[in-house]
Design an enzyme around this catalytic site. Structure first.
Site, mmCIF file in Angstrom:
data_model
loop_
_atom_site.group_PDB
_atom_site.id
_atom_site.type_symbol
_atom_site.label_atom_id
_atom_site.label_comp_id
_atom_site.label_asym_id
_atom_site.label_seq_id
_atom_site.Cartn_x
_atom_site.Cartn_y
_atom_site.Cartn_z
ATOM 1 N N TYR A 1 0.870 -1.182 0.000
ATOM 2 C CA TYR A 1 0.000 0.000 0.000
ATOM 3 C C TYR A 1 0.901 1.224 0.000
ATOM 4 O O TYR A 1 1.858 1.298 0.783
ATOM 5 C CB TYR A 1 -0.884 -0.026 1.246
ATOM 6 C CG TYR A 1 -1.763 1.197 1.419
ATOM 7 C CD1 TYR A 1 -2.880 1.407 0.609
ATOM 8 C CD2 TYR A 1 -1.492 2.134 2.420
ATOM 9 C CE1 TYR A 1 -3.697 2.516 0.783
ATOM 10 C CE2 TYR A 1 -2.306 3.244 2.595
ATOM 11 C CZ TYR A 1 -3.401 3.433 1.781
ATOM 12 O OH TYR A 1 -4.213 4.530 1.955
ATOM 13 N N LYS B 1 5.296 9.318 8.470
ATOM 14 C CA LYS B 1 5.033 8.871 9.836
ATOM 15 C C LYS B 1 6.088 9.397 10.817
ATOM 16 O O LYS B 1 5.967 10.512 11.296
ATOM 17 C CB LYS B 1 4.882 7.352 9.876
ATOM 18 C CG LYS B 1 3.698 6.884 8.971
ATOM 19 C CD LYS B 1 3.348 5.459 9.174
ATOM 20 C CE LYS B 1 2.348 4.908 8.159
ATOM 21 N NZ LYS B 1 0.958 5.198 8.442
ATOM 22 N N ASP C 1 9.447 2.317 -0.489
ATOM 23 C CA ASP C 1 8.476 3.088 0.292
ATOM 24 C C ASP C 1 8.729 2.748 1.759
ATOM 25 O O ASP C 1 8.320 1.700 2.259
ATOM 26 C CB ASP C 1 7.051 2.706 -0.120
ATOM 27 C CG ASP C 1 6.001 3.493 0.657
ATOM 28 O OD1 ASP C 1 6.348 4.077 1.697
ATOM 29 O OD2 ASP C 1 4.836 3.507 0.222
HETATM 30 N N1 HOZ Z 1 -0.735 3.304 6.307
HETATM 31 C C1 HOZ Z 1 -1.716 3.301 7.342
HETATM 32 C C2 HOZ Z 1 -1.931 1.918 7.877
HETATM 33 N N2 HOZ Z 1 -1.901 0.913 6.920
HETATM 34 C C3 HOZ Z 1 -2.965 3.910 6.932
HETATM 35 C C4 HOZ Z 1 -3.468 4.755 8.004
HETATM 36 C C5 HOZ Z 1 -4.730 5.403 7.574
HETATM 37 O O1 HOZ Z 1 -5.118 5.283 6.407
HETATM 38 O O2 HOZ Z 1 -5.344 6.033 8.425
#
Ligand code: HOZ
Length: 442
Positions: free
Chosen positions: A156, A279, A251
Site C-alpha cells: 500500500y 510517519k 516506500d
Molecule cells: N498506512 C496506514 C496503515 N496501513 C494507513 C493509516 C490510515 O489510512 O489512516
C-alpha cells in the site's frame, strides 16, 4: 505501573460516549472517520473515540485506558506526547504556524535525514505519505522517460490513483482494492507482481523492456500484515533494476527510522535509488518526504523541470516535531530495547496461540509485527488473504475489553514503542492468553 482496568466480558463493554460520538460523526463525515483504516469495519464494530494519549496509552472519551499498539499507525515510536517533542512544537508555535517561505528548520531536518538514510542525498518534504509516493513516481517517470511502474500486490502506498490496484491496508480490509474513481487509464501503467517473487519482476521487466520507470515496494510489507522480505529478494530487485535501467524505490513510510535509524535499507544493506518517508519523520504531525540521489532529486522543480509543490510542505510545527524525534532516535537509540521487548511480545503471542491450539504464525521485524491466523508462513498477499479474519475479529475484541488496542484489521502491522514498559508487554501476553483461550472455547 497503573494497570488497565480489569477484564470485562464483552456484553459489559459499553462505550456510551463513543457510541454517541460515532452516531454524530456519521452524519457529518463519510463513515464517521477521516480514514477508513480506523473505522473498525473489518472487526465488525464501531470506532472508539480518543480523548488523549500519553506514553504507551490511549484514553477514550468513556474514561477507559488501552495499551496502544497502533501508535497512530506508526509515527509514535517514542510514545505519545513525548515531553521533548511537545516542547519543540510549543516553541515553534510561538513563532507562527506557517509562512509559505523557507525556514532553517527545513535545512536541519533535510541534513539529518540525509545523514541517516543511505539512499538520500537530497530530500523534498510533503504533507503526507501519499503525496511523497505520488511525487517519487512522477520523478521516476520524468527522469527515465518511461511510463510504467512495477508494484507488488498487497503493498500500500497511500491513495495514489495509479497505485490503488491490489493495494493492502484499508483497501484490502474493506474489500475494495480497486476503487471506483480510479480510471483504467490511471492504472494502465501499473504492473503487478507478487511480493517476495523476484522472478516475476524479471519476467515483467523482460516483457516490458525499456518501459518500466520504477520498481516500487515496501521493503518490509506492513500493509498486508507484516511480511518480511525473503533473504536475497531486495538484492535481486536491486540487480534487476540496474540491469534494466529502472529505478528502485523503497516506500519506507512505515519502516523509515522504525526498523533501524536508517530504515529497512540500512537493516538489509540494499540501497534504492529513491526513498519515500513519512510517519516518524513528522513526529506525529503531518509530514512526509521523498529523496534520493542528488542527480535524480535535482530534476525536481525549481532546480529541474519535474513539478511538485505544497502550501504546507515543510510546515514549521511538523518540522520541529520531526526533527526533535529524529534527534532523540539518533542520540539515544531505542532500537536494541525495542528489539528485545518486541521479540518478547512476539514469543508470548506465539506461545499463547499455540497453547490455545489456534493455527497461526507471528511475523516480526524489529518493532513491527503481526499475529496471522494462518497455519504457516505468510510470504505474500495471496497467502495473507487466506488468514482466518473471523477469528482475528474475535481476538481483537477480546483484547480490547482487556485494555489492549491492536490494529483493527488482520492486514495491518502492530507497532511497539519505546514507551511500552516490560509490564505492558507482560500484561499484553497475559491478555492474549486469556483472549485466545476464550476464542478457542468458541
Ligand atoms: N498506512 C496506514 C496503515 N496501513 C494507513 C493509516 C490510515 O489510512 O489512516
Amino acid at each position: 505501573m497503573t494497570r488497565p482496568r480489569p477484564p470485562l466480558s464483552q456484553p459489559d463493554f459499553a462505550l456510551p460516549q463513543s457510541r454517541a460520538a460515532f452516531a454524530r460523526a456519521v452524519r457529518a463525515i463519510p463513515g464517521g472517520v477521516n480514514s477508513p483504516a480506523r473505522a473498525f469495519g473489518a472487526v465488525g464494530g464501531e470506532p472508539i473515540f480518543i480523548e488523549r494519549a500519553a506514553g504507551a496509552y490511549l484514553h477514550d472519551i468513556d474514561g477507559r485506558r488501552y495499551i496502544d499498539y497502533i501508535g497512530s499507525w506508526g509515527p509514535m515510536i517514542l510514545g505519545h506526547a513525548h515531553p521533548r517533542v511537545n516542547a519543540a512544537v510549543a516553541d515553534a508555535l510561538t513563532r507562527g504556524t506557517s509562512f509559505g517561505a523557507p525556514t532553517t528548520l527545513e535545512i536541519e531536518i533535510a541534513e539529518t535525514t540525509a545523514r541517516a538514510v543511505p539512499s538520500v542525498e537530497k530530500v523534498r518534504f510533503t504533507s503526507s505519505g501519499t503525496e511523497a509516493v505520488m511525487s517519487a513516481v512522477r520523478v521516476a517517470r520524468g527522469v527515465t522517460g518511461r511510463p510504467r511502474i512495477i508494484k507488488m500486490t498487497g503493498c500500500y502506498h497511500g491513495h495514489v490513483d495509479a497505485l490503488l490496484v491490489q493495494a493492502g491496508s484499508a483497501a484490502t480490509t474493506l474489500g475494495t482494492p480497486n476503487s471506483p474513481g480510479v480510471t483504467a487509464g490511471a492504472a494502465v501503467d501499473t504492473l503487478l507482481c507478487p511480493f517476495n517473487d523476484a522472478r516475476a519482476v524479471e519476467r515483467v521487466l523482460e516483457q516490458h523492456a525499456g518501459q518500466v520507470a520504477a520498481i516500487l515496494l515496501e521493503p518490509i510489507a506492513g500493509n498486508m500484515g507484516l511480511v518480511p522480505p525473503r533473504t536475497g529478494y531486495l538484492e535481486q530487485l536491486r540487480a534487476l533494476a540496474d540491469r534494466h535501467g529502472t529505478l528502485l524505490i523503497f516506500d519506507e513510510v512505515m519502516t523509515g527510522f522504525r526498523v533501524a535509524y536508517g530504515g529497512a535499507q540500512a537493516l538489509y544493506g540494499v540501497t534504492p535509488d529513491m526513498t519515500t518517508l513519512g510517519k516518524i519523520i513528522g513526529g506525529g504531525l503531518p509530514a512526509a518526504a521523498y529523496g534520493g540521489k542528488a542527480a535524480i532529486m535535482d530534476q525536481v522543480s525549481p532546480s529541474g523541470p519535474i513539478f511538485q509543490a505544497g502550501t504546507l510542505s515543510g510546515n514549521p510545527l511538523a518540522m520541529a516535531a520531526g526533527l526533535t524525534t529524529l534527534e532523540i532516535l539518533r542520540d539515544s537509540p531505542p532500537y536494541d530495547r525495542l528489539e528485545a521487548i518486541s521479540a518478547r511480545l512476539a514469543h508470548g503471542l506465539d506461545e499463547a496461540a499455540a497453547r490455545a491450539g489456534v493455527p497461526h504464525v507471528v511475523q516480526r521485524v524489529g518493532s513491527m509485527l503481526t499475529l496471522f491466523f494462518h497455519g504457516g508462513p505468510v510470504p505474500d498477499y495471496e497467502t495473507a488473504l487466506r488468514s482466518d479474519t473471523a477469528l482475528f475479529s474475535r481476538f481483537f475484541w477480546e483484547m480490547l475489553v482487556r485494555g489492549v488496542y491492536l490494529p483493527c484489521s488482520q492486514f495491518e502491522a502492530a507497532f511497539v514503542s519505546a514507551a511500552h514498559s516490560d509490564d505492558d508487554i507482560e500484561y499484553t501476553i497475559t491478555a492474549a492468553r486469556e483472549s485466545l483461550a476464550a476464542c478457542a472455547r468458541g
